[in-house]
Design an enzyme around this catalytic site. Structure first.
Site, PDB file in Angstrom:
ATOM      1  N   HIS A   1       1.853  11.106  -2.049  1.00  0.00           N
ATOM      2  CA  HIS A   1       0.479  10.965  -1.285  1.00  0.00           C
ATOM      3  C   HIS A   1      -0.076  12.270  -1.355  1.00  0.00           C
ATOM      4  O   HIS A   1       0.215  13.170  -0.878  1.00  0.00           O
ATOM      5  CB  HIS A   1       0.850  10.416   0.099  1.00  0.00           C
ATOM      6  CG  HIS A   1      -0.585   9.890   0.602  1.00  0.00           C
ATOM      7  ND1 HIS A   1      -0.694   9.684   2.099  1.00  0.00           N
ATOM      8  CD2 HIS A   1      -1.610   9.370   0.025  1.00  0.00           C
ATOM      9  CE1 HIS A   1      -1.669   9.164   2.241  1.00  0.00           C
ATOM     10  NE2 HIS A   1      -2.214   8.921   1.045  1.00  0.00           N
TER      11      HIS A   1
ATOM     12  N   HIS B   1       0.879  -1.406  -0.175  1.00  0.00           N
ATOM     13  CA  HIS B   1      -0.060   0.071   0.088  1.00  0.00           C
ATOM     14  C   HIS B   1       0.798   1.282   0.065  1.00  0.00           C
ATOM     15  O   HIS B   1       1.708   1.303   0.715  1.00  0.00           O
ATOM     16  CB  HIS B   1      -0.938   0.018   1.091  1.00  0.00           C
ATOM     17  CG  HIS B   1      -1.623   1.271   1.410  1.00  0.00           C
ATOM     18  ND1 HIS B   1      -1.316   2.118   2.425  1.00  0.00           N
ATOM     19  CD2 HIS B   1      -2.789   1.837   0.894  1.00  0.00           C
ATOM     20  CE1 HIS B   1      -2.320   3.471   2.322  1.00  0.00           C
ATOM     21  NE2 HIS B   1      -3.101   2.945   1.131  1.00  0.00           N
TER      22      HIS B   1
END
Length: 589
Positions: A172, A126
């Site tokens: 991110h 992830h």
């Protein structure tokens, strides 16, 4: 008097006595050596077949036993000319206690690799580009390389326009993470994809790009991977090819461009009530957070991380880059409507659905068997909830129990849950693909499928004996555990798996001993041995503070070799110690 006692402590501290072979090892030696002082290769072969379960398919031969005798004598005595004498008791004990010569599980791929890709659990990362926490750590290709070298097969990249909107960065989104160029990540994937395993690498893209930049990504991907790239003939896969068919190939999985545009209208449709401080403690006892109070919609956590896309300007809304769309082998996205709709199995289409850990919990409460049925053909990816800012993880077993192939983990989020992930993917030679047990793939005559919530009978019982441990005096400073005395070690051993199978037990502590001998036995009844993991941890008892960590491992029960085995231990990050190991015995009764 005080200084005299201090002196005694110091003299004790440096003394590391070699523990004698435990009674079971002595008895086995006496029995198979016929009471003599040496065990020949033929006698060792009988021991391997009778005690170590190495008869049957792929049985040990006398030549294998000859090889072991040769290796042990060369290593211990640096001479092979006494080979005819065979092994002494100490040689035999050394062989059994050698993690290289007598490991607890095999290191070869042995599952059928010709079934469709969706029939396997796949080692999944992830936010694979993050070096640390989810909010402010650096983005880099280094964690991607590290993951691939460990055997991870699914790599996730969040792709965004750079500040001048003419190139693509990996970061991110909406956090302070510093970006890394997409091209750098792609080149590193190409270079390291198959260093640990020949089986395919899936790149899941979280795409926040304009159609122009999607076209640029298509060009980068095509130029970087060339013939390695798997592109399906038709727009949609009807059935996934097998890992064997896709050896040394790269697979792209993301939403087709059109679906991104539709997702815009739902932008930021997130459940803010989840926001809150996440505990730093990735402890075994804590389960994924209790379900969120408002359960009226099934949409909140579905693809939540996929829905953080920036709105495109109207003039930037052409049909989407056709080349880019052609590269997508496994289509992601969720159909309109609630969870029931999202879990529909379409006869001529394979797709991927993403659910957060909480959405999975919610889904299994109301649609458990629908999830199992969906994963028999389609891909289900589970990802950590958004509030795990510190890159902690969740319990992976719930995903695997319902057939989820891609249980996505923060590979930098060290702790007990990640140890379970490492343990699961020690299966099948560590190749990153583990064939799902048949019960998850079977459809009963009445059309029903496996229900993890059903009351299951005990299938078999695993008997585990913890004999002794060694190697700490070589891998740790003498003062690491206690300043003035040798350590007081104890072992915790137990099962992770079906909730009814889960338990932890522990040995007594052995005081003041670098080579502790416990010689204790534990029984573990298993309802679902196919998904059970044997958890092993060693701790050092500390009367005044928290007990010190002294090593851990996690082993798939389905892979355990019966008999007396040397079990190497790992540090908190899952890196193998040079010398620390336990001598254990495994039997199925």
């Amino acid at each position: 008097m005080g200084s005299y006692r201090m002196c005694v402590c110091f003299t004790r501290k440096f003394k590391v006595t070699e523990a004698a072979p435990p009674p079971d090892v002595r008895d086995a030696f006496n029995k198979y050596a016929g009471g003599g002082p040496h065990m020949t290769a033929e006698q060792l072969h009988r021991f391997l077949v009778d005690v170590q379960g190495q008869g049957g398919a792929g049985a040990a031969t006398v030549a294998d036993a000859e090889g072991i005798v040769q290796q042990v004598l060369q290593k211990r005595h640096h001479m092979a000319k006494f080979r005819r004498h065979g092994l002494t008791l100490d040689d035999f004990h050394h062989y059994l206690f050698s993690a290289d010569l007598n490991p607890p599980i095999g290191d070869q791929v042995h599952h059928d690799m010709t079934a469709p890709l969706s029939h396997y659990f796949i080692y999944t990362g992830h936010n694979s580009y993050l070096t640390g926490n989810q909010l402010s750590s650096d983005c880099s290709d280094v964690p991607i390389i590290k993951a691939l070298k460990r055997g991870v097969r699914v790599v996730e990249l969040d792709i965004w326009p750079n500040s001048t909107k003419d190139d693509v960065h990996v970061l991110h989104g909406r956090t302070l993470t510093t970006p890394v160029e997409l091209i750098k990540c792609l080149k590193s994937i190409k270079e390291h994809a198959f260093s640990a395993s020949p089986y395919p690498v899936v790149i899941t893209l979280e795409d926040h790009l304009t159609p122009e930049l999607q076209a640029k990504v298509a060009q980068m991907v095509t130029q970087t991977f060339g013939n390695m790239l798997f592109c399906p003939d038709s727009e949609c896969l009807k059935e996934a090819p097998s890992p064997e068919d896709l050896k040394y190939r790269i697979i792209i999985s993301t939403k087709p461009p059109k679906e991104y545009l539709e997702a815009e209208s739902n932008k930021d449709n997130r459940n803010d009530s989840q926001k809150g401080k996440e505990s730093d403690d990735d402890v075994w006892g804590k389960e994924p957070a209790e379900l969120i109070g408002d359960q009226e919609d099934d949409k909140t956590d579905t693809d939540a991380d996929d829905e953080e896309t920036d709105s495109f300007e109207p003039e930037l809304r052409p049909s989407g880059a056709p080349v880019y769309k052609h590269l997508i082998a496994i289509h992601a996205g969720k159909p309109k409507g609630g969870l029931k709709e999202a879990l529909k199995v379409e006869p001529d289409k394979v797709r991927r659905l993403s659910l957060s850990e909480q959405a999975l919990e919610k889904a299994t409460m109301s649609h458990g068997t629908d999830v199992v049925r969906f994963t028999q053909k389609n891909f289900l990816r589970i990802y950590p909830k958004g509030t795990r800012f510190n890159s902690s993880n969740y319990k992976p077993l719930i995903g695997w129990m319902y057939g989820a192939q891609m249980v996505a983990f923060n590979m930098q989020g060290y702790g007990r849950y990640l140890w379970l992930m490492h343990g699961m993917f020690r299966s099948n030679g560590g190749c990153g693909y583990v064939k799902k047990p048949d019960f998850l793939m079977n459809v009963n005559p009445d059309g029903s499928v496996f229900d993890p919530k059903a009351n299951l009978p005990v299938k078999k019982t695993l008997k585990v004996r913890v004999y002794m441990g060694d190697g700490w005096h070589l891998d740790f400073k003498q003062t690491h555990f206690d300043l003035y005395s040798p350590p007081d070690f104890y072992t915790r051993v137990g099962i992770a798996g079906l909730p009814a199978d889960e338990i932890m037990k522990k040995t007594k502590k052995k005081e003041d001993n670098w080579t502790p001998v416990w010689d204790e036995e534990f029984m573990f009844p298993l309802r679902l041995p196919e998904l059970a993991l044997l958890r092993i941890e060693v701790h050092e008892y500390d009367i005044s503070e928290k007990d010190d960590f002294a090593g851990q491992t996690c082993l798939p029960v389905s892979e355990l070799k019966p008999g007396i085995r040397a079990v190497p231990l790992f540090n908190r990050k899952g890196e193998k110690f040079n010398s620390v190991r336990l001598l254990m015995r495994f039997e199925f009764v």
